[in-house]
Design a protein around this motif. Structure first.
Motif, PDB file in Angstrom:
ATOM      1  N   ALA A 395       0.748  -0.877   0.147  1.00 17.18           N
ATOM      2  CA  ALA A 395       0.083   0.056   0.031  1.00 17.18           C
ATOM      3  C   ALA A 395       1.075   0.765  -0.309  1.00 17.18           C
ATOM      4  CB  ALA A 395      -1.374  -0.153   1.069  1.00 17.18           C
ATOM      5  N   LEU A 399       1.178   3.934  -2.392  1.00 18.24           N
ATOM      6  CA  LEU A 399       0.538   5.538  -2.319  1.00 18.24           C
ATOM      7  C   LEU A 399       2.448   6.167  -3.221  1.00 18.24           C
ATOM      8  CD1 LEU A 399      -1.091   7.333  -1.778  1.00 18.24           C
ATOM      9  CD2 LEU A 399      -0.374   7.137   0.922  1.00 18.24           C
ATOM     10  N   THR A 416      -5.356  -0.235  -2.336  1.00 14.78           N
ATOM     11  CA  THR A 416      -6.835  -0.525  -2.643  1.00 14.78           C
ATOM     12  C   THR A 416      -7.005  -1.923  -3.041  1.00 14.78           C
ATOM     13  OG1 THR A 416      -5.159  -0.459  -4.426  1.00 14.78           O
ATOM     14  CG2 THR A 416      -6.198   1.185  -4.117  1.00 14.78           C
ATOM     15  N   THR A 444      -8.424   5.927  -0.123  1.00 12.03           N
ATOM     16  CA  THR A 444      -8.421   4.773  -0.456  1.00 12.03           C
ATOM     17  C   THR A 444      -9.153   4.143  -1.021  1.00 12.03           C
ATOM     18  OG1 THR A 444      -6.175   4.128   1.179  1.00 12.03           O
ATOM     19  CG2 THR A 444      -6.903   2.041  -0.855  1.00 12.03           C
ATOM     20  N   HIS A 447      -9.570   5.382  -4.269  1.00  8.88           N
ATOM     21  CA  HIS A 447      -9.247   5.544  -5.230  1.00  8.88           C
ATOM     22  C   HIS A 447      -9.315   3.460  -6.126  1.00  8.88           C
ATOM     23  CE1 HIS A 447      -4.664   4.223  -6.611  1.00  8.88           C
ATOM     24  NE2 HIS A 447      -5.378   3.697  -7.122  1.00  8.88           N
TER      25      HIS A 447
END
Length: 671
Positions: A395, A399, A416, A444, A447
């Motif tokens: 993650a 990002l 995600t 998130t 996203h």
């Protein structure tokens, strides 16, 4: 006396009155338990006969003692939580075009503000409309951010915190280890938010909540109380790390929990629980287990158990002999585990070639042929490995690739892939399903929604709510100009939208290059979001004078409300407040109309008409009445003190409403 009103209704600028809604719901179910009594002033009031309600529910007993022992969860501050839930909000959500993407056409929302106040404001517009909620709240580890603890001044606390007013006495804070990591403070923060969130869920709605060991037991208990323990779907264990942390004293925590509740678990007419989640897609590895050794025209199949977990005493109709066709013998099941099918069903299975006795047909126990073509998916399990749901390191990389400066600001972001897995279980791609996250962090969830929509041409919508929690002033994100977590969150959504647009443009070019003469387009999905920010109402809302108010204070209050509209409020600010408090989603399409020379805002294809002109005319009223909206709202000052014109307007709408059912009548309100 006429049954029609002589004057228009006054627009209620408060959020939904939760206690009033609960009483109305109770009255619809149990009208006989409502009685008339008198208050301390001797005035007649409606009350609930709780002893009669108990009888209605099948509990016949003497009047309860003042305090009885009972099963449940209690903590200091719980009563204040209930008071806070029932206190309507008088705030508003102000539109922010400059920070939005495709403001006028998008169905997605990003709301900046304290999520408790925002959840109250969404009650009218989104009551019973959200398909899925995912939240990743503070885990109460002793170092993370906690929400305001001054119940009576939630909005003021937020405004002071956000720098919109100057008050050092009201602030948000962290729950530090020195304070003992109090469970009560965490519970006081979570309970009202979960209570209000439940109201927003559809009847087939589901909530997923991430948590760790610190509060998992308390979270389960308050969810049992708010959602009902019968609506508990499962507790998922997600493997968030793939390697141990050797600096830990005893155990290296490699997992988080995800608590899952339904709003209302569906029960069939046969009394059996129906599935509320969708099944997961099958993998190639799963499909490889299906073979076709007998060349059945229906394709590959897999043998399954022909018995069930019932005894002969429990299901005597399932305890009978089955004929073995090759050996010509009768095969009986065990008395402790009988056949799964009745005699009639078994005969149908034989005729349908559903029975398998082995390659040579000489097995002593039959099996059932389950065809791959009839299998629609796999029921989700409660253990999610990092391979299938991602991990925190992944993650961070995700990002960082999108937003380098933001990666350092978050220790344990969610991938995600994890949230996408939940969304796939709870929503369908073509259903306009709304996904809400009111602890959105870096968004998130937004996203994941955008990514899934891109993959399956879905139409899911998101609502993100995030407090403008300040970033460390010395951090890279702060130096890059992003002062709050909300700023990072909005920028992430913008970058995801930009990336998807670029990928779609590349695919279109490739498609056109491969298939000359074709003008096929990549399916259009909603690549936008509308930013709203929590703020004070654009109107001075009269809550009545205090009992001990002096005559001078009364005159001052009345003078303030002669012109009760904030002179700094824009028409769009006012429009969105009225839209929200009239029960319409702030994502509804708004069109400017010219009606009798006045500007009128048409919301939701004319269902709501709003006029903010400072002069209302008879011609305008006639034009609005002829349009027959569900609601019409205008400024009271637009009548400029002409009560005769206002009364005539009411009569015009009354005339239109004659002979109509109440639900079809035009509602006329002033503000």
């Amino acid at each position: 006396m006429s049954k029609y009103k002589e004057m228009p209704e006054t627009m209620d600028l408060r959020s939904l009155d939760i206690s009033a809604e609960n009483r109305a719901g109770l009255k619809a179910l149990f009208p006989t338990v409502f009685i008339e009594t008198r208050n301390d002033k001797g005035e007649p009031v409606e009350a609930i006969d709780f002893e009669k309600l108990k009888a209605e529910l099948g509990t016949f007993s003497a009047v309860y003692e003042a305090r009885r022992e009972r099963y449940g969860m209690d903590w200091p501050g719980k009563k204040d939580c209930m008071k806070l839930i029932q206190q309507p909000s008088v705030a508003t959500l102000k539109p922010c075009r400059e920070e939005s993407v495709n403001f006028d056409t998008t169905g997605n929302l990003f709301i900046e503000g304290d999520n408790l106040e925002v959840l109250k404001l969404l009650q009218k517009s989104y009551y019973g409309k959200v398909k899925m909620i995912y939240i990743d709240p503070p885990y109460n580890t002793g170092k993370e951010f906690i929400y305001p603890d001054k119940y009576a001044e939630t909005l003021e606390t937020y405004l002071a915190y956000a720098g919109l007013i100057d008050d050092e006495g009201k602030k948000f804070s962290t729950n530090t280890p020195n304070e003992g990591r109090f469970h009560t403070r965490w519970l006081n923060m979570m309970y009202p938010r979960l209570y209000l969130a439940r109201n927003l869920l559809r009847e087939d709605g589901v909530i997923f909540i991430s948590i760790d060991d610190n509060e998992v037991s308390n979270l389960r208990k308050i969810c049992d109380e708010i959602f009902g323990e019968e609506n508990f779907l499962g507790c998922i264990s997600w493997q968030k790390k793939y390697a141990p942390a050797n600096d830990k004293a005893d155990f290296s925590a490699s997992h988080d929990f995800i608590i899952v509740f339904a709003k209302a678990r569906p029960i069939g007419k046969d009394g059996k629980i129906r599935s509320i989640l969708f099944k997961e897609s099958r993998t190639e590895e799963m499909d490889q287990a299906y073979k076709n050794p007998d060349n059945d025209p229906r394709g590959p199949w897999k043998s399954g158990d022909y018995t069930c977990n019932k005894t002969a005493d429990q299901r005597p109709n399932l305890f009978y002999p089955i004929s073995q066709p090759i050996l010509n013998t009768g095969v009986w099941p065990k008395r402790s585990r009988v056949w799964a099918y009745s005699k009639e069903e078994h005969e149908r299975n034989v005729l349908d070639n559903r029975i398998w006795w082995g390659n040579e047909g000489k097995n002593e126990v039959p099996a059932y042929k389950r065809f791959l073509s009839e299998v629609d998916g796999v029921v989700a399990q409660t253990v999610w490995t990092w391979e299938e749901a991602g991990h925190t390191d992944g993650a961070k990389k995700e990002l960082k690739e999108l937003f380098v400066e933001a990666a350092e600001a978050f220790e344990t972001p969610k991938p995600t892939k994890l949230i996408g897995k939940m969304i796939e279980l709870a929503t369908i791609n073509k259903g306009d399903d709304i996904v809400l996250d009111f602890f959105s962090g870096t968004s998130t969830t937004a996203h994941a929604v955008l990514g899934l929509n891109k993959e399956d041409n879905g139409n899911r919508k998101f609502i993100m709510i995030q407090l403008p929690e300040p970033c460390d002033k010395n951090s890279g994100v702060s130096k890059a100009g992003y002062k709050t977590i909300a700023d990072i969150s909005k920028e992430r959504i913008r970058r995801v939208i930009k990336k998807i647009k670029e990928e779609n443009e590349t695919k279109e070019k490739e498609a056109l290059g491969t298939l000359p003469g074709m003008d096929e387009k990549i399916p259009i999905i909603d690549l936008g979001f509308k930013v709203l920010k929590l703020d004070r109402s654009n109107f001075k809302i009269w809550d009545g004078a205090k009992p001990d108010a002096s005559e001078e204070d009364m005159i001052k209050q009345l003078t303030m409300h002669i012109d009760h509209i904030n002179p700094h409020a824009s028409q769009e600010d006012i429009l969105y407040e009225l839209l929200l408090k009239a029960g319409f989603m702030p994502t509804e399409k708004v069109v400017n109309l010219d009606m009798a020379g006045k500007t009128v805002f048409s919301v939701s294809d004319g269902a709501l008409l709003i006029c903010l002109e400072e002069e209302i005319t008879r011609e305008l009223i006639d034009a609005v009445a002829a349009a027959e909206p569900m609601q019409f709202i205008c400024l009271d000052k637009g009548f400029q003190g002409n009560d005769q014109l206002k009364a005539n307007a009411v009569q015009t709408f009354n005339a239109r409403n004659q002979g109509r059912d109440k639900a079809e009548q035009i509602v006329f309100r002033t503000v």
